[in-house]
Design a protein around this motif. Structure first.
Motif, PDB file in Angstrom:
ATOM      1  N   LEU A 247       0.687  -1.089  -0.044  1.00 14.30           N
ATOM      2  CA  LEU A 247      -0.112  -0.058  -0.213  1.00 14.30           C
ATOM      3  C   LEU A 247       0.958   1.159  -0.065  1.00 14.30           C
ATOM      4  O   LEU A 247       0.657   2.117  -0.592  1.00 14.30           O
ATOM      5  N   LYS A 253      -3.955   3.920   0.833  1.00  9.41           N
ATOM      6  CA  LYS A 253      -4.179   3.200   2.162  1.00  9.41           C
ATOM      7  C   LYS A 253      -5.311   2.429   2.012  1.00  9.41           C
ATOM      8  O   LYS A 253      -6.162   2.517   0.981  1.00  9.41           O
ATOM      9  N   LEU A 254      -5.706   1.482   2.780  1.00 10.88           N
ATOM     10  CA  LEU A 254      -6.809   0.152   2.337  1.00 10.88           C
ATOM     11  C   LEU A 254      -8.015   0.907   2.408  1.00 10.88           C
ATOM     12  O   LEU A 254      -8.780   0.697   1.523  1.00 10.88           O
ATOM     13  N   THR A 257      -9.023   1.974  -1.104  1.00  8.61           N
ATOM     14  CA  THR A 257      -9.220   1.027  -1.986  1.00  8.61           C
ATOM     15  C   THR A 257     -10.611   0.707  -2.242  1.00  8.61           C
ATOM     16  O   THR A 257     -11.525   0.759  -1.174  1.00  8.61           O
ATOM     17  N   VAL A 321      -6.899  -4.563  -4.312  1.00  4.32           N
ATOM     18  CA  VAL A 321      -5.959  -5.105  -3.513  1.00  4.32           C
ATOM     19  C   VAL A 321      -6.085  -6.625  -3.746  1.00  4.32           C
ATOM     20  O   VAL A 321      -7.071  -7.098  -3.243  1.00  4.32           O
ATOM     21  N   VAL A 335      -1.314  -4.452  -5.674  1.00  4.62           N
ATOM     22  CA  VAL A 335      -2.122  -3.188  -5.772  1.00  4.62           C
ATOM     23  C   VAL A 335      -2.214  -2.776  -7.184  1.00  4.62           C
ATOM     24  O   VAL A 335      -1.329  -2.467  -7.906  1.00  4.62           O
TER      25      VAL A 335
END
Length: 344
Positions: A247, A253-254, A257, A321, A335
């Motif tokens: 990431l 950042k998660l 996503t 992801v 990613v």
């Protein structure tokens, strides 16, 4: 690793037509009802005698290649991964996949990385083609057919139900419908004994009994009082590290996503390994669909990516992801940025 000129040009999948449900397996005495409820896998696809891992992988590859727009001569690498028996002994299935698809004289390599085979192959292939200006495309496939008496798809591993199938991906430095922003891999070799067991064998399938992965795990994870907690701690630490690295290299950042692809594992593993610690929503994944296929080894992630894009849901700018983990232990995270909806 941050990638600047790496794209996904094609995806493909092959799933056998024959389906066996968990309910049917329980009724036939092949699967425990309590385990079926706990694992939450509804059905698997079962390959015929002719649908070996490489045969299915070649079929998935032909679909991915046709969608990619690449000519056969563009391919400088073919990678194939499988977990189990690939249909023949003392044989190189990667060259079968190559001969049945792109042909030519490019490097064709088989590798084994368990359930992480598909994504590990993506990172290896990425490094290969990006470092070679005269190579514009690479083909990565993963395929498996889990058969008795070698593997009992319902019982060889108490938290895994094995389904048959194959996936393929075409990576390109020329362009594609999605860009690979980053990949990252990490291992924890101290966990290698979990699936090795305590005894060596002289030949494959020496005992004549299906592989018993449960017994291998139990013998190591119960060797002392804190063995299980230590293993889980290392697994959690390494997963957090590789996800964070991928990431970071992708400059995201998660929570920013939109989609998350993981293996078709038991619902307890999915819940405690992904959904609760990461705060994921089921709608971000292909997991409900995957519950009707079971765990197809290293092909899960490629097949899942193919299904996600076939739904037409990802839109330009979305980030995907994909997270894999395999025996060894080894984790790979990719990613992916969606550039456009593929025409197919």
């Amino acid at each position: 690793m941050r990638w600047e000129n790496l794209y996904i040009a094609g995806l493909g999948a092959y799933l056998p037509e024959h389906e066996v449900t968990a309910e049917q397996a329980v009724a036939a005495g092949q699967y425990d009802a309590g385990r079926a409820e706990a694992n939450g896998i509804h059905a698997v696809r079962v390959a015929s005698h002719e649908e070996t891992g490489p045969v299915m992988a070649a079929a998935a590859a032909r679909q991915a290649i046709a969608r990619s727009g690449h000519a056969n001569e563009d391919f400088g690498l073919v990678l194939h991964s499988g977990m189990g028996h690939q249909g023949q002994d003392f044989w190189t299935p990667a060259h079968y996949v190559q001969n049945e698809t792109v042909g030519g004289d490019a490097a064709a390599i088989e590798f084994r990385q368990g359930s992480n085979g598909g994504l590990a192959g993506v990172e290896l292939a990425a490094s290969y083609i990006v470092s070679r200006p005269d190579t514009t495309a690479a083909l990565v496939t993963a395929g498996d057919s889990f058969k008795l008496p070698y593997v009992d798809r319902w019982n060889s591993d108490d938290q895994t139900v094995y389904g048959d199938g194959a996936g393929a991906i075409v990576l390109s430095t020329r362009g594609g419908f999605a860009k690979v922003r980053s990949t990252a891999s990490i291992s924890e070799s101290s966990l290698e004994p979990i699936y090795r067991g305590t005894d060596w064998t002289d030949v494959p399938f020496e005992s004549g009994r299906p592989a018993d992965l449960d017994e291998r795990k139990r013998s190591w994870l119960t060797r002392h009082e804190s063995a299980y907690e230590e293993a889980m701690g290392r697994i959690g630490d390494k997963f957090a590290a590789v996800l964070g690295k991928a990431l970071e290299d992708a400059d995201t950042k998660l929570p920013d996503t939109q989609w998350f692809i993981h293996a078709n594992v038991a619902q307890t593993i999915a819940e405690w390994g992904f959904y609760q610690p990461l705060g994921l929503d089921l709608s971000q994944t292909t997991y409900e669909w995957g519950k009707h296929l079971g765990h197809m080894g290293g092909g899960d992630h490629l097949i899942g990516l193919n299904h996600l894009f076939e739904t037409g849901k990802p839109k330009a700018g979305d980030l995907v992801v994909a997270v894999g983990v395999g025996l060894g232990f080894m984790w790979t995270v990719a990613v992916i940025e969606v550039l456009d909806a593929p025409q197919w």
